[in-house]
Design a protein around this motif. Structure first.
Motif, PDB file in Angstrom:
ATOM      1  N   LYS A 126       0.934  -1.327   0.182  1.00 30.85           N
ATOM      2  CA  LYS A 126       0.236  -0.176  -0.088  1.00 30.85           C
ATOM      3  C   LYS A 126       0.804   0.860   0.217  1.00 30.85           C
ATOM      4  CE  LYS A 126      -4.047   2.134   2.048  1.00 30.85           C
ATOM      5  NZ  LYS A 126      -3.901   2.718   3.354  1.00 30.85           N
ATOM      6  N   LYS A 127       1.926   1.368   1.101  1.00 29.50           N
ATOM      7  CA  LYS A 127       3.438   2.348   0.762  1.00 29.50           C
ATOM      8  C   LYS A 127       3.585   2.574  -0.624  1.00 29.50           C
ATOM      9  CE  LYS A 127       6.279   2.568   4.472  1.00 29.50           C
ATOM     10  NZ  LYS A 127       7.564   1.800   5.704  1.00 29.50           N
ATOM     11  N   PHE A 128       3.578   1.807  -0.759  1.00 32.56           N
ATOM     12  CA  PHE A 128       4.938   1.299  -2.543  1.00 32.56           C
ATOM     13  C   PHE A 128       3.466   2.287  -3.428  1.00 32.56           C
ATOM     14  CE2 PHE A 128       7.701  -1.489  -0.813  1.00 32.56           C
ATOM     15  CZ  PHE A 128       8.092  -0.709  -1.310  1.00 32.56           C
ATOM     16  N   VAL A 129       2.103   1.818  -3.567  1.00 36.56           N
ATOM     17  CA  VAL A 129       1.189   2.470  -4.605  1.00 36.56           C
ATOM     18  C   VAL A 129       1.157   3.938  -3.960  1.00 36.56           C
ATOM     19  CG1 VAL A 129      -0.643   2.541  -5.277  1.00 36.56           C
ATOM     20  CG2 VAL A 129       0.196   0.222  -4.577  1.00 36.56           C
ATOM     21  N   THR A 137       2.521  10.484 -12.326  1.00 36.67           N
ATOM     22  CA  THR A 137       1.559  10.685 -13.095  1.00 36.67           C
ATOM     23  C   THR A 137       0.722   9.195 -13.768  1.00 36.67           C
ATOM     24  OG1 THR A 137       2.244  11.683 -15.010  1.00 36.67           O
ATOM     25  CG2 THR A 137       1.206  12.738 -13.332  1.00 36.67           C
ATOM     26  N   VAL A 138       2.078   8.282 -14.263  1.00 34.99           N
ATOM     27  CA  VAL A 138       2.490   7.260 -14.732  1.00 34.99           C
ATOM     28  C   VAL A 138       3.199   5.761 -14.347  1.00 34.99           C
ATOM     29  CG1 VAL A 138       3.170   5.197 -16.741  1.00 34.99           C
ATOM     30  CG2 VAL A 138       2.107   8.056 -17.492  1.00 34.99           C
ATOM     31  N   VAL A 139       2.410   5.135 -14.149  1.00 33.53           N
ATOM     32  CA  VAL A 139       2.487   3.714 -12.624  1.00 33.53           C
ATOM     33  C   VAL A 139       2.498   2.324 -13.684  1.00 33.53           C
ATOM     34  CG1 VAL A 139       2.449   2.626 -10.477  1.00 33.53           C
ATOM     35  CG2 VAL A 139       2.374   5.079 -11.119  1.00 33.53           C
ATOM     36  N   MET A 154      -7.431   1.063  -5.055  1.00 31.74           N
ATOM     37  CA  MET A 154      -6.359   2.432  -4.758  1.00 31.74           C
ATOM     38  C   MET A 154      -6.672   3.078  -5.747  1.00 31.74           C
ATOM     39  SD  MET A 154      -3.165   1.669  -2.367  1.00 31.74           S
ATOM     40  CE  MET A 154      -3.456   3.086  -2.230  1.00 31.74           C
ATOM     41  N   CYS A 155      -6.346   2.788  -6.918  1.00 28.51           N
ATOM     42  CA  CYS A 155      -6.828   3.921  -8.174  1.00 28.51           C
ATOM     43  C   CYS A 155      -7.792   4.518  -7.878  1.00 28.51           C
ATOM     44  CB  CYS A 155      -7.030   2.812  -9.384  1.00 28.51           C
ATOM     45  SG  CYS A 155      -5.470   2.239 -10.226  1.00 28.51           S
TER      46      CYS A 155
END
Ligand code: SAH
Length: 195
Positions: A126-129, A137-139, A154-155
């Motif tokens: 979660k922390k990473f996301v 802006t791009v993951v 999350m998104c």
């Protein structure tokens, strides 16, 4: 410029974790899968001439692939010193950030990450996301397909859009003592997320 096949071969030659640590979920991305994901990202224009962060870089396979594909700059973010030692043997390029992902705050064009799957330590990913959404802006998020609800939620909360999804079978070699079978596969996916 290289080809996808040449990239996969090159990545397969990188040094691996010496003693993978279960609590940090140190599984490296298979070189064929890494090459496929990076090639897709390259074709979508997210790598060449871009500033990229590889969060939870481990031995560096994803970030090193980005450098090969013409990234302008790659930040390798990794908190485990033993992994960083291997990473340094694998490349002298890019910039290292040795520490917890929460402490990294450079803005980048693209994040590519295969973070801990959050199996050993719940919600470690979660922390990473959250960090990825904060700095880019791009993951590209690599995780278990069973994390689909987690990543979708999350998104939604962060008002981000999932533009692509690719599915893979990750061969998990028997690298840790609690693994019982010699080799098993885990279904993973790569989500491309955009603001
Ligand atoms: N990205 C690499 C490694 C994946 S394993 C690859 O694809 O092969 C996940 C990595 O995240 C491990 O190297 C682990 O040490 C690192 N890690 C776990 N928690 C972390 C944290 N909080 N901050 C930074 N790195 C972390």
């Amino acid at each position: 410029m290289t080809s996808k096949a040449a990239l996969a071969i090159q990545l397969s030659k990188l040094k691996q974790f010496k003693l993978p640590k279960p609590l940090l979920e140190q599984y490296s991305t298979d070189s064929e899968i890494a090459a496929d994901i990076l090639w897709n990202a390259f074709m979508l224009g997210d790598i060449k001439d871009k500033v990229i962060a590889d969060l939870g870089a481990g031995t560096g396979v994803l970030g090193i692939g980005c450098i090969e594909l013409g990234a302008e700059k790659v930040y390798f973010v990794e908190k485990d010193k033993d992994a960083v030692d291997v990473l340094k043997q694998n490349t002298s390029e890019g910039e290292l950030f040795v520490g917890d992902v929460g402490g990294f705050s450079r803005k980048v064009n693209t994040v590519i990450m295969n973070p801990p799957f959050g199996v050993q330590k719940r919600k470690a990913d979660k922390k990473f996301v959250e960090k990825a959404f904060e700095i880019s802006t791009v993951v590209y998020y690599i995780g278990k397909t069973e994390s689909r609800q987690f990543i979708e939620a999350m998104c939604k909360d962060a008002k981000k859009t999932i533009t692509h999804f690719w599915k893979y079978e990750l061969p998990l070699k028997k690298t840790m003592s609690f693994h019982t079978q010699k080799k098993k596969f885990v279904e993973i996916g790569c989500w491309r997320i955009e603001s």
